[in-house]
Design a protein around this motif. Structure first.
Motif, short mmCIF file in Angstrom:
data_model
loop_
_atom_site.label_atom_id
_atom_site.label_comp_id
_atom_site.label_asym_id
_atom_site.label_seq_id
_atom_site.Cartn_x
_atom_site.Cartn_y
_atom_site.Cartn_z
N THR A 126 4.87 -1.58 17.84
CA THR A 126 5.31 -2.45 18.91
C THR A 126 6.65 -1.99 19.47
O THR A 126 7.45 -1.37 18.78
CB THR A 126 5.43 -3.90 18.43
N LYS A 127 6.88 -2.33 20.72
CA LYS A 127 8.12 -1.99 21.41
C LYS A 127 8.41 -3.11 22.40
O LYS A 127 7.51 -3.50 23.16
CB LYS A 127 7.97 -0.65 22.13
N PRO A 128 9.61 -3.67 22.40
CA PRO A 128 9.87 -4.83 23.27
C PRO A 128 9.89 -4.44 24.74
O PRO A 128 10.28 -3.34 25.11
CB PRO A 128 11.25 -5.31 22.81
N ALA A 129 9.46 -5.37 25.58
CA ALA A 129 9.50 -5.14 27.02
C ALA A 129 10.94 -5.13 27.51
O ALA A 129 11.31 -4.34 28.38
CB ALA A 129 8.69 -6.22 27.74
N ILE A 130 11.75 -6.05 27.00
CA ILE A 130 13.19 -6.09 27.26
C ILE A 130 13.88 -5.99 25.92
O ILE A 130 13.70 -6.85 25.05
CB ILE A 130 13.60 -7.38 28.00
N ARG A 131 14.67 -4.97 25.73
CA ARG A 131 15.24 -4.66 24.41
C ARG A 131 16.48 -5.53 24.15
O ARG A 131 17.61 -5.12 24.38
CB ARG A 131 15.57 -3.17 24.34
N LYS A 132 16.26 -6.71 23.66
CA LYS A 132 17.32 -7.64 23.26
C LYS A 132 16.98 -8.08 21.84
O LYS A 132 16.17 -8.99 21.64
CB LYS A 132 17.36 -8.85 24.19
N PHE A 133 17.58 -7.42 20.85
CA PHE A 133 17.14 -7.58 19.47
C PHE A 133 17.14 -9.04 19.01
O PHE A 133 16.23 -9.47 18.30
CB PHE A 133 18.00 -6.74 18.54
N GLY A 134 18.15 -9.79 19.39
CA GLY A 134 18.19 -11.20 18.98
C GLY A 134 17.01 -11.98 19.50
O GLY A 134 16.34 -12.72 18.75
N TRP A 135 16.72 -11.82 20.78
CA TRP A 135 15.60 -12.54 21.38
C TRP A 135 14.27 -11.98 20.92
O TRP A 135 13.29 -12.72 20.75
CB TRP A 135 15.71 -12.51 22.90
N ASN A 136 14.20 -10.67 20.72
CA ASN A 136 12.98 -10.06 20.16
C ASN A 136 12.68 -10.65 18.78
O ASN A 136 11.52 -10.95 18.45
CB ASN A 136 13.13 -8.55 20.05
N PHE A 137 13.73 -10.82 17.97
CA PHE A 137 13.57 -11.39 16.63
C PHE A 137 13.04 -12.82 16.73
O PHE A 137 12.10 -13.21 16.01
CB PHE A 137 14.92 -11.38 15.90
N ILE A 138 13.62 -13.61 17.63
CA ILE A 138 13.18 -15.00 17.79
C ILE A 138 11.73 -15.06 18.23
O ILE A 138 10.93 -15.88 17.73
CB ILE A 138 14.10 -15.73 18.80
N THR A 139 11.35 -14.19 19.16
CA THR A 139 9.96 -14.16 19.63
C THR A 139 8.99 -13.89 18.50
O THR A 139 7.98 -14.61 18.34
CB THR A 139 9.79 -13.09 20.72
N GLU A 140 9.27 -12.86 17.70
CA GLU A 140 8.38 -12.52 16.60
C GLU A 140 8.35 -13.63 15.55
O GLU A 140 7.30 -13.91 14.95
CB GLU A 140 8.81 -11.20 15.97
N CYS A 141 9.49 -14.25 15.31
CA CYS A 141 9.57 -15.34 14.33
C CYS A 141 8.72 -16.53 14.77
O CYS A 141 7.92 -17.06 13.99
CB CYS A 141 11.03 -15.74 14.15
#
Length: 249
Positions: A126-141
């Motif tokens: 997987t690779k985020p569409a918008i690379r914002k690690f904090g928000w990417n983490f929240i999304t996956e969580c």
């Protein structure tokens, strides 16, 4: 269940899951594939069907977890034993890696036909569409918490579902998560699903391959594990407690 049965069940089931899942990614993304540019809906349905098929095949043998996050979530609420955690996780990782290798073999000529390195990577990991690690983490969580709540709800005895219906409904759940919550990160919701194929991407020979993006890989590992625990606890605390309030027991 015997430990060896659990291990090999998870190897086989996760192999099928990743073979089909990475396969649908490759079909949609790689140059000269007949399914190229068929879109996100095809990807989500491919992953949903992959989960359903894999659980049908090995659910009787290992429980069909196929996901370290699911195993952890079930373990923290007492539906799986702590001493079986390494067996489940080991089988899932082996199966995920082998499934990715299988998909690489199926689409072997297309890796050379596709010059874009990022396209190759997102077939595997997987690779985020918008690379914002904090928000990417929240999304996956959040997405994994929904997965865990959905699984526990589907298999709750109060639904009175037939034994053969569960895997089909879990497949629908995966499709729903992909269509509704999968856009920001590609919905790993499974540490083995991301890490096993990412390792395969790093090791397998492909022209114009590029980086395996190890800087991002911790998010689809840690966030699903945390999300599964939160989802399992939430289900136990909020949903199961209603059985008592409503005198369902």
């Amino acid at each position: 269940m015997e430990t060896s049965t659990i291990f090999w069940g998870e190897v086989i089931g996760t192999f099928l899951l990743i073979l089909l899942g990475v396969g649908v990614n490759a079909n949609v993304l790689l140059m000269q594939s007949k399914g190229r540019q068929s879109g996100w809906i095809v990807t989500c349905f491919g992953w949903g069907f992959a989960v359903a098929v894999a659980v049908y095949v090995v659910g009787w043998a290992s429980g069909g977890h196929l996901n370290p996050a699911v195993t952890l979530g079930l373990t923290v609420i007492g539906k799986s034993a702590w001493d079986l955690l390494p067996t489940y996780w080991g089988g899932q990782m082996v199966g995920a890696f082998l499934g990715a290798v299988g998909a690489w073999l199926v689409y072997y000529p297309h890796w050379g036909a596709t010059r874009d390195a990022e396209t190759k990577l997102v077939c595997f990991a997987t690779k985020p569409a918008i690379r914002k690690f904090g928000w990417n983490f929240i999304t996956e969580c959040i997405a994994t918490a929904v997965l865990m709540i959905g699984i526990l709800g589907i298999y709750d005895q109060h639904n009175g579902l037939g034994a053969g219906v569960g895997p089909y409904l879990v497949g629908i759940l995966i499709v729903a998560i992909g269509l509704c919550l999968g856009g920001p990160t590609g919905f790993a919701i499974n540490p083995a699903r991301d890490l096993g194929p990412r390792i395969a991407h790093a090791l397998l020979p492909m022209p114009w391959k590029g980086s395996s993006d190890w800087a991002y890989c911790w998010i689809p590992i840690i966030a699903p594990l945390l999300g599964s625990v939160l989802g399992a606890w939430l289900y136990q605390a909020a949903i199961v407690s209603m059985y008592t309030v409503g005198d369902f027991q």
